[in-house]
Design a protein around this motif. Structure first.
Motif, PDB file in Angstrom:
ATOM      1  N   ARG A 374      -1.935 -11.455  -2.216  1.00  0.00           N
ATOM      2  CA  ARG A 374      -0.467 -11.498  -2.123  1.00  0.00           C
ATOM      3  C   ARG A 374       0.189 -10.596  -3.162  1.00  0.00           C
ATOM      4  N   LYS A 375      -0.461 -10.415  -4.325  1.00  0.00           N
ATOM      5  CA  LYS A 375       0.092  -9.535  -5.360  1.00  0.00           C
ATOM      6  C   LYS A 375      -0.270  -8.074  -5.140  1.00  0.00           C
ATOM      7  N   HIS A 376      -1.136  -7.780  -4.204  1.00  0.00           N
ATOM      8  CA  HIS A 376      -1.609  -6.413  -4.021  1.00  0.00           C
ATOM      9  C   HIS A 376      -0.482  -5.429  -3.671  1.00  0.00           C
ATOM     10  N   PRO A 377       0.494  -5.774  -2.808  1.00  0.00           N
ATOM     11  CA  PRO A 377       1.566  -4.794  -2.517  1.00  0.00           C
ATOM     12  C   PRO A 377       2.416  -4.439  -3.719  1.00  0.00           C
ATOM     13  N   PHE A 378       2.422  -5.263  -4.747  1.00  0.00           N
ATOM     14  CA  PHE A 378       3.277  -5.033  -5.930  1.00  0.00           C
ATOM     15  C   PHE A 378       2.461  -4.575  -7.140  1.00  0.00           C
ATOM     16  N   ARG A 379       1.280  -4.006  -6.904  1.00  0.00           N
ATOM     17  CA  ARG A 379       0.390  -3.632  -8.013  1.00  0.00           C
ATOM     18  C   ARG A 379       0.950  -2.493  -8.851  1.00  0.00           C
ATOM     19  N   ASN A 380       1.782  -1.600  -8.258  1.00  0.00           N
ATOM     20  CA  ASN A 380       2.345  -0.457  -8.989  1.00  0.00           C
ATOM     21  C   ASN A 380       3.808  -0.653  -9.323  1.00  0.00           C
ATOM     22  N   GLN A 381       4.316  -1.858  -9.176  1.00  0.00           N
ATOM     23  CA  GLN A 381       5.752  -2.069  -9.374  1.00  0.00           C
ATOM     24  C   GLN A 381       6.152  -1.869 -10.834  1.00  0.00           C
ATOM     25  N   GLU A 382       5.324  -2.331 -11.763  1.00  0.00           N
ATOM     26  CA  GLU A 382       5.695  -2.219 -13.187  1.00  0.00           C
ATOM     27  C   GLU A 382       5.733  -0.761 -13.635  1.00  0.00           C
ATOM     28  N   SER A 383       4.714   0.037 -13.268  1.00  0.00           N
ATOM     29  CA  SER A 383       4.722   1.452 -13.650  1.00  0.00           C
ATOM     30  C   SER A 383       5.862   2.205 -12.971  1.00  0.00           C
ATOM     31  N   THR A 384       6.173   1.849 -11.721  1.00  0.00           N
ATOM     32  CA  THR A 384       7.297   2.484 -11.031  1.00  0.00           C
ATOM     33  C   THR A 384       8.614   2.133 -11.703  1.00  0.00           C
ATOM     34  N   MET A 385       8.763   0.900 -12.127  1.00  0.00           N
ATOM     35  CA  MET A 385       9.993   0.493 -12.812  1.00  0.00           C
ATOM     36  C   MET A 385      10.174   1.278 -14.107  1.00  0.00           C
ATOM     37  N   ILE A 386       9.105   1.403 -14.887  1.00  0.00           N
ATOM     38  CA  ILE A 386       9.220   2.134 -16.159  1.00  0.00           C
ATOM     39  C   ILE A 386       9.569   3.604 -15.906  1.00  0.00           C
ATOM     40  N   ARG A 387       8.948   4.203 -14.867  1.00  0.00           N
ATOM     41  CA  ARG A 387       9.216   5.619 -14.582  1.00  0.00           C
ATOM     42  C   ARG A 387      10.642   5.841 -14.106  1.00  0.00           C
ATOM     43  N   LEU A 388      11.169   4.989 -13.229  1.00  0.00           N
ATOM     44  CA  LEU A 388      12.536   5.166 -12.711  1.00  0.00           C
ATOM     45  C   LEU A 388      13.582   4.940 -13.797  1.00  0.00           C
ATOM     46  N   ILE A 389      13.353   3.955 -14.649  1.00  0.00           N
ATOM     47  CA  ILE A 389      14.317   3.715 -15.737  1.00  0.00           C
ATOM     48  C   ILE A 389      14.242   4.829 -16.773  1.00  0.00           C
ATOM     49  N   ALA A 390      13.016   5.335 -17.069  1.00  0.00           N
ATOM     50  CA  ALA A 390      12.892   6.413 -18.051  1.00  0.00           C
ATOM     51  C   ALA A 390      13.504   7.711 -17.545  1.00  0.00           C
TER      52      ALA A 390
END
Length: 435
Positions: A374-390
């Protein structure tokens, strides 16, 4: 006065083993050791002669029984009160008799001189409590007019050794492994010996021998080793690795004391095999330190530039040494041996054993596997969040801000301002036909 005649069985003409022999002769049966036993060191296992008459005296019990002829005068045959009797006591006499043994023990303790041990700081204590092993012992004595005031000495091990001789049998001695150093690359170690139970003498002899066996160790930046190395002695294998500034000493407790004596501040050492043979451990580590090369020695031997790629400089190459007396080799003159990895060269093809971390007991359970899926679709969400905010694409990581950013990007792609990304599974974009 009450009588104990009805409770005591009397017997005459009693002769046994304990009445035939005196007290010293009886104690000799427990404490004596033969000549062959003395050679094997069995004298120390025999119990000492104990003064039983100080604590167990006939007739001195709390009841104060009177035994005629022992602690009371002899009685006549026509005495109607019997042979034995219980004497009446006052409360003070009862209290005194109850605390007689305690009084004797207190007098015994006060006669001994108690040794005042100096209270040490927790950082200055040894490996085990108040033992000398691991403590700072100061500078060794002067030798041939040379002072060692800036040296510090550590005792790594104290043990009892034995040697079998044809005259005295097994002879025991004390052995002490001592290391000394000034913290700037000068150090020495030795094994001092002394007769049995002379631990301090063995340590002092080891300090004198270590001061006569001084060696020098080259330190990189005055804090660590120049390259990773492998060394061994008997069944002890040592893998030493260089570490950046501020890492500290992560190694065997005995190696920590050796590093402090030499002046090494940042290092990681993994020990495999025998970790209790401290002499072999010390010899292997010191041998590896003495066999290491400096950057300039490596450049002269190889005829190449020594380049360092440090993570602090984003792994950009930096030349730290170049050959001076040796001709610089070119790409055409390089041999296969020159292309060998330095870790393989200094490590002699050996690497420390890296055991994988054990998986938890629930790693293969059905519920845990479903949760991971169930967590597999959100595996890159944290790195994507950091990149978009940066990149200042999204002001805040909220649902409204992400939706607005997605709508703006969709409009730009629809208008042809921004190209549509083609990734895995999207090789071409086909416009939708108007019916």
């Amino acid at each position: 006065m009450a009588t104990l005649l009805t409770l005591i069985q009397t017997r005459g003409n009693t002769v046994n083993f304990f009445m035939r022999r005196s007290g010293p002769e009886l104690w000799k049966t427990l404490t004596s050791v033969s000549k062959s036993g003395q050679k094997k060191g069995r004298r120390n296992t025999r119990q000492p002669v104990r003064p039983l008459n100080r604590f167990y005296r006939i007739g001195s019990s709390p009841m104060k029984v009177e035994f005629p002829g022992l602690n009371a005068p002899m009685r006549y045959k026509d005495d109607t009160e019997g042979l034995m009797a219980i004497a009446e006591q006052t409360e003070d006499e009862i209290r005194t008799s109850m605390g007689a043994t305690r009084t004797i023990l207190e007098e015994k303790d006060t006669g001994k001189k108690k040794r005042n041990r100096e209270k040490l700081h927790p950082m200055e204590r040894g490996f085990s409590g108040t033992q000398l092993v691991g403590q700072k012992l100061g500078a060794p004595p002067p030798l041939d007019g040379v002072d060692f005031d800036d040296f510090e000495t550590y005792c790594l091990e104290v043990k009892r050794t034995s040697n079998m001789t044809n005259v005295f049998g097994r002879v025991h001695t004390m052995s002490a492994l001592v290391v000394t150093g000034n913290g700037r690359g000068l150090a020495g170690y030795a094994v001092g010996k002394a007769p049995i139970h002379r631990t301090t003498t063995a340590i002092i002899n080891g300090m004198g021998m270590a001061s006569r066996k001084i060696f020098h160790v080259e330190l990189h930046e005055g804090r660590t080793i120049y390259q990773d190395f492998y060394a061994e002695c008997r069944n002890t294998r040592v893998f030493a690795q260089r570490r950046p500034r501020g890492f500290g000493l992560t190694c065997h407790p005995r190696l920590i004391k050796i590093c402090e004596a030499i002046g090494i501040k940042d290092i990681y050492v993994k020990v495999e095999g025998s970790t209790k043979n401290y002499l072999a451990l010390t010899h292997a580590f010191v041998t590896g330190l003495l066999n290491q090369e400096t950057h300039q020695q490596l450049a002269e031997r190889k005829g190449l530039h020594v380049v360092e790629m440090s993570p602090s400089r984003h792994f950009l190459p930096q030349i730290v040494a170049s050959p001076i007396s040796t001709e610089l080799k070119t790409e055409e003159t390089l041999e296969a041996l020159d292309r060998l990895n330095l870790d393989d060269f200094y490590g002699e093809g050996r690497y420390p054993l890296r055991k994988p971390k054990a998986l938890p007991f629930f790693s293969n359970l059905e519920g845990h596997l479903d949760a991971r899926w169930r967590k597999h679709p959100f595996r890159n969400q944290e790195s994507t969040m950091i990149r978009l905010i940066a990149d200042n694409m999204v002001p805040r990581w909220t649902r409204d801000a992400r939706t607005a950013w997605a709508e703006q990007r969709n409009e730009r792609m629809t208008a042809g301002v921004e190209p549509i990304p083609l990734g895995i599974g999207l090789s071409h974009v086909v416009p939708k036909k108007d019916d």
